[in-house]
Scaffold this active site. Structure first.
Site, PDB file in Angstrom:
ATOM      1  N   HIS A 204       8.304  -0.754 -13.682  1.00 15.40           N
ATOM      2  CA  HIS A 204       8.197  -1.511 -14.936  1.00 15.40           C
ATOM      3  C   HIS A 204       7.208  -0.924 -15.930  1.00 15.40           C
ATOM      4  O   HIS A 204       7.087  -1.443 -17.039  1.00 15.40           O
ATOM      5  CB  HIS A 204       7.858  -2.984 -14.678  1.00 15.40           C
ATOM      6  CG  HIS A 204       6.449  -3.212 -14.230  1.00 15.40           C
ATOM      7  ND1 HIS A 204       6.066  -3.155 -12.922  1.00 15.40           N
ATOM      8  CD2 HIS A 204       5.321  -3.500 -14.933  1.00 15.40           C
ATOM      9  CE1 HIS A 204       4.778  -3.406 -12.814  1.00 15.40           C
ATOM     10  NE2 HIS A 204       4.290  -3.609 -14.026  1.00 15.40           N
TER      11      HIS A 204
HETATM   12  C1  UD1 Z   1       3.247  -6.965 -18.454  1.00 10.76           C
HETATM   13  C2  UD1 Z   1       1.871  -6.344 -18.482  1.00 10.76           C
HETATM   14  C3  UD1 Z   1       1.735  -5.336 -17.352  1.00 10.76           C
HETATM   15  C4  UD1 Z   1       2.079  -5.976 -16.025  1.00 10.76           C
HETATM   16  C5  UD1 Z   1       3.435  -6.648 -16.088  1.00 10.76           C
HETATM   17  C6  UD1 Z   1       3.651  -7.403 -14.807  1.00 10.76           C
HETATM   18  C7  UD1 Z   1       0.786  -6.067 -20.676  1.00 10.76           C
HETATM   19  C8  UD1 Z   1       0.438  -5.093 -21.736  1.00 10.76           C
HETATM   20  N1  UD1 Z   1       1.631  -5.636 -19.730  1.00 10.76           N
HETATM   21  O1  UD1 Z   1       4.184  -5.943 -18.711  1.00 10.76           O
HETATM   22  O2  UD1 Z   1       0.393  -4.874 -17.296  1.00 10.76           O
HETATM   23  O3  UD1 Z   1       2.068  -4.973 -15.041  1.00 10.76           O
HETATM   24  O4  UD1 Z   1       3.473  -7.564 -17.191  1.00 10.76           O
HETATM   25  O5  UD1 Z   1       4.974  -7.739 -14.590  1.00 10.76           O
HETATM   26  O6  UD1 Z   1       0.330  -7.176 -20.702  1.00 10.76           O
HETATM   27  N2  UD1 Z   1      10.620 -10.158 -20.647  1.00 10.76           N
HETATM   28  C9  UD1 Z   1      11.616 -11.026 -20.305  1.00 10.76           C
HETATM   29  N3  UD1 Z   1      11.262 -12.175 -19.651  1.00 10.76           N
HETATM   30  C10 UD1 Z   1       9.975 -12.490 -19.354  1.00 10.76           C
HETATM   31  C11 UD1 Z   1       8.981 -11.593 -19.717  1.00 10.76           C
HETATM   32  C12 UD1 Z   1       9.291 -10.421 -20.362  1.00 10.76           C
HETATM   33  O7  UD1 Z   1      12.785 -10.784 -20.558  1.00 10.76           O
HETATM   34  O8  UD1 Z   1       9.738 -13.554 -18.738  1.00 10.76           O
HETATM   35  C13 UD1 Z   1      10.993  -8.890 -21.319  1.00 10.76           C
HETATM   36  C14 UD1 Z   1      10.902  -8.980 -22.836  1.00 10.76           C
HETATM   37  O9  UD1 Z   1      11.931  -8.208 -23.380  1.00 10.76           O
HETATM   38  C15 UD1 Z   1       9.583  -8.282 -23.113  1.00 10.76           C
HETATM   39  C16 UD1 Z   1       9.490  -7.254 -21.993  1.00 10.76           C
HETATM   40  O10 UD1 Z   1      10.122  -7.862 -20.884  1.00 10.76           O
HETATM   41  O11 UD1 Z   1       9.525  -7.694 -24.396  1.00 10.76           O
HETATM   42  C17 UD1 Z   1       8.077  -6.855 -21.641  1.00 10.76           C
HETATM   43  O12 UD1 Z   1       7.268  -7.993 -21.359  1.00 10.76           O
HETATM   44  P1  UD1 Z   1       5.673  -7.933 -21.594  1.00 10.76           P
HETATM   45  O13 UD1 Z   1       5.022  -9.139 -21.042  1.00 10.76           O
HETATM   46  O14 UD1 Z   1       5.370  -7.589 -23.001  1.00 10.76           O
HETATM   47  O15 UD1 Z   1       5.253  -6.659 -20.751  1.00 10.76           O
HETATM   48  P2  UD1 Z   1       5.618  -6.269 -19.267  1.00 10.76           P
HETATM   49  O16 UD1 Z   1       6.348  -4.981 -19.282  1.00 10.76           O
HETATM   50  O17 UD1 Z   1       6.222  -7.435 -18.566  1.00 10.76           O
HETATM   51  N1  UDP Z   2       6.282  -9.310  -7.182  1.00 14.10           N
HETATM   52  C1  UDP Z   2       7.197 -10.329  -6.973  1.00 14.10           C
HETATM   53  N2  UDP Z   2       8.516 -10.089  -7.210  1.00 14.10           N
HETATM   54  C2  UDP Z   2       8.985  -8.878  -7.630  1.00 14.10           C
HETATM   55  C3  UDP Z   2       8.034  -7.841  -7.859  1.00 14.10           C
HETATM   56  C4  UDP Z   2       6.696  -8.100  -7.635  1.00 14.10           C
HETATM   57  O1  UDP Z   2       6.815 -11.428  -6.565  1.00 14.10           O
HETATM   58  O2  UDP Z   2      10.205  -8.736  -7.813  1.00 14.10           O
HETATM   59  C5  UDP Z   2       4.858  -9.585  -6.953  1.00 14.10           C
HETATM   60  C6  UDP Z   2       4.137  -8.641  -6.019  1.00 14.10           C
HETATM   61  O3  UDP Z   2       4.224  -9.086  -4.684  1.00 14.10           O
HETATM   62  C7  UDP Z   2       2.716  -8.699  -6.546  1.00 14.10           C
HETATM   63  C8  UDP Z   2       2.905  -8.874  -8.044  1.00 14.10           C
HETATM   64  O4  UDP Z   2       4.207  -9.407  -8.206  1.00 14.10           O
HETATM   65  O5  UDP Z   2       2.050  -9.844  -6.030  1.00 14.10           O
HETATM   66  C9  UDP Z   2       2.808  -7.565  -8.772  1.00 14.10           C
HETATM   67  O6  UDP Z   2       3.194  -7.776 -10.095  1.00 14.10           O
HETATM   68  P1  UDP Z   2       3.788  -6.643 -11.033  1.00 14.10           P
HETATM   69  O7  UDP Z   2       4.255  -5.484 -10.227  1.00 14.10           O
HETATM   70  O8  UDP Z   2       4.740  -7.308 -11.949  1.00 14.10           O
HETATM   71  O9  UDP Z   2       2.541  -6.258 -11.946  1.00 14.10           O
HETATM   72  P2  UDP Z   2       1.278  -5.285 -11.754  1.00 14.10           P
HETATM   73  O10 UDP Z   2       0.636  -5.592 -10.457  1.00 14.10           O
HETATM   74  O11 UDP Z   2       1.804  -3.888 -11.845  1.00 14.10           O
HETATM   75  O12 UDP Z   2       0.436  -5.593 -12.931  1.00 14.10           O
END
Ligand code: UD1
Ligand code: UDP
Length: 371
Positions: A204
């Site tokens: 991601h």
């Molecule tokens: C965010 C965090 C990242 C973290 C990740 C965990 C920041 C800068 N990034 O990244 O550090 O590792 O979450 O998962 O805060 N979207 C959906 N549904 C949702 C949420 C997001 O469809 O419930 C889609 C939207 O198109 C959105 C994109 O995902 O624009 C990215 O979401 P965003 O929260 O901005 O960043 P992540 O890539 O999820």
């Molecule tokens: N996780 C989850 N479902 C998934 C992928 C990750 O529950 O499909 C959990 C994972 O066990 C961990 C956390 O989400 O506890 C990690 O989050 P993510 O990878 O989204 O973000 P990051 O740690 O990179 O910020």
């Protein structure tokens, strides 16, 4: 004291649960604020159910946007909330946009700010989370470090000793509290997977997912591994959007984002995990499952030096070679200091014992000290 805990994105929910529990055990009045950064049921609601996390007291509903839009919307809504709520402390976990936004607002509102997972550094300033980490630490009063390397980073940044507390890893509190329940889940059977005979992968990071040439290479490498063992990818919305319409290798099964218990079960049963997630590097270390991190840097080097993680970069050939090596041998199981399930209690104790009057090196020197 009145203590406001913030959660907004998927990994925050696992981090905030043990902190809330420990603060409540210590007799504090707590409040849970959900910023709404993640909002799909599979990215938010499922974690409340799986973890037994209480419903948020406040939901800011910010949803997605550019970095500036999302950060600003959290700041505006959180400032309005703090104006009425007036907590003594704001506790922010991790490194997402909600973390930085609420730390900034809390500091300017005159609250004490505690950063859970302070001191992690990837050294990669192109990573949005690195900016969030450094800036959040800078405006926080209490820096709650998960590991000794994080403490070293904070000392190197010049923070005062009384601000830095090595408390261990809260994400591991949640993992240890739930791993047995996770093992009861039928997810492996549901997906037709055999324990020890499949690979789990997640992607991601914008640097991997938002550049088609990088994603192509990663999918090629994952597809090659899929010729040896079936690969399962619970797809975060960011990668799901990029995979739509793309031809996928036959050994790769893409599923919806997994709930926490299902995802822990999938990690626990995997022969190998390949990921760009931060939290997954940590959880695989504690589960004793080999992990290849598909990035060129990590803010969690302790999972390499004292865990099961290897940083392999994003070159497809290097990934395939590393996967072949790891699949061919047993992994040594190790666990970093204080990743023991009690970090939440240490955080509550650190907040209780924080010395407001201790010398703060961040304050400007008094005039008489300069002559
Ligand atoms: C965010 C965090 C990242 C973290 C990740 C965990 C920041 C800068 N990034 O990244 O550090 O590792 O979450 O998962 O805060 N979207 C959906 N549904 C949702 C949420 C997001 O469809 O419930 C889609 C939207 O198109 C959105 C994109 O995902 O624009 C990215 O979401 P965003 O929260 O901005 O960043 P992540 O890539 O999820
Ligand atoms: N996780 C989850 N479902 C998934 C992928 C990750 O529950 O499909 C959990 C994972 O066990 C961990 C956390 O989400 O506890 C990690 O989050 P993510 O990878 O989204 O973000 P990051 O740690 O990179 O910020």
């Amino acid at each position: 004291m009145k203590i406001t805990c913030v959660a907004g994105a998927r990994p925050n929910f696992m981090k905030v649960k043990p902190v809330l529990d420990a603060l409540e055990r210590a007799g504090h009045q707590t409040e849970l604020v959900h910023t709404g950064q993640h909002y799909d049921p599979a990215m938010s609601d499922v974690f409340f159910d799986d973890l037994g996390l209480r419903a948020p007291d406040v939901h800011l509903g910010v949803r997605s946007g550019t970095h500036a839009e999302q950060t600003a919307r959290v700041m505006i809504a959180f400032e309005a909330h703090l104006d009425g709520s007036k907590p003594d402390w704001v506790v922010v976990p991790g490194d997402v946009n909600s973390t930085l936004a609420c730390a900034l607002v809390g500091a300017k509102a005159g609250c004490r700010v505690a950063h859970v997972e302070a001191g992690l550094r990837s050294g990669d300033w192109t990573m949005p989370e690195e900016i969030n980490r450094v800036a959040t630490d800078r405006v926080s009063d209490l820096l709650l470090a998960p590991s000794a390397d994080a403490v070293d980073n904070l000392r190197g940044d010049g923070f005062a000793a009384h601000q830095i507390q090595l408390v261990g890893n809260v994400m591991i509190d949640t993992l240890l509290a739930n791993v047995e329940r996770a093992r009861q889940r039928p997810i492996l059977d549901d997906l037709g997977l055999v324990r020890g005979e499949y690979v789990l992968t997640t992607l991601h990071r914008p640097s991997n997912v938002d550049h088609p040439e990088v994603l192509d290479g990663l999918i090629r490498a994952i597809g090659a591994v899929g010729e040896w063992l079936r690969v399962v990818l619970p797809a975060h919305p960011r990668v799901r959007a990029q995979l739509a319409g793309r031809a996928l290798p036959p050994g790769l099964t893409v599923i919806d984002p997994a709930g926490y218990l299902d995802f822990v079960a999938l990690q626990d049963g995997a022969r190998l995990v390949m990921t760009d997630s931060g939290g997954v590097q940590e959880e695989t270390t504690v589960l004793g499952v080999p992990c290849l991190t598909l990035r060129t840097t990590t803010e969690r080097p302790i999972t390499v030096t004292e865990g099961t993680n290897r940083l392999v970069g994003i070159d497809p050939d290097a990934i395939m070679t590393a996967a072949g090596v790891v699949l061919g041998r047993e992994v040594e199981r190790r666990r970093p200091e204080l990743w023991d399930g009690r970090a939440g209690s240490r955080i509550a104790a650190a907040i209780d014992g924080f010395e407001v009057d201790a010398i703060d090196l961040r304050q400007p020197a008094r005039a008489e000290e300069l002559v």
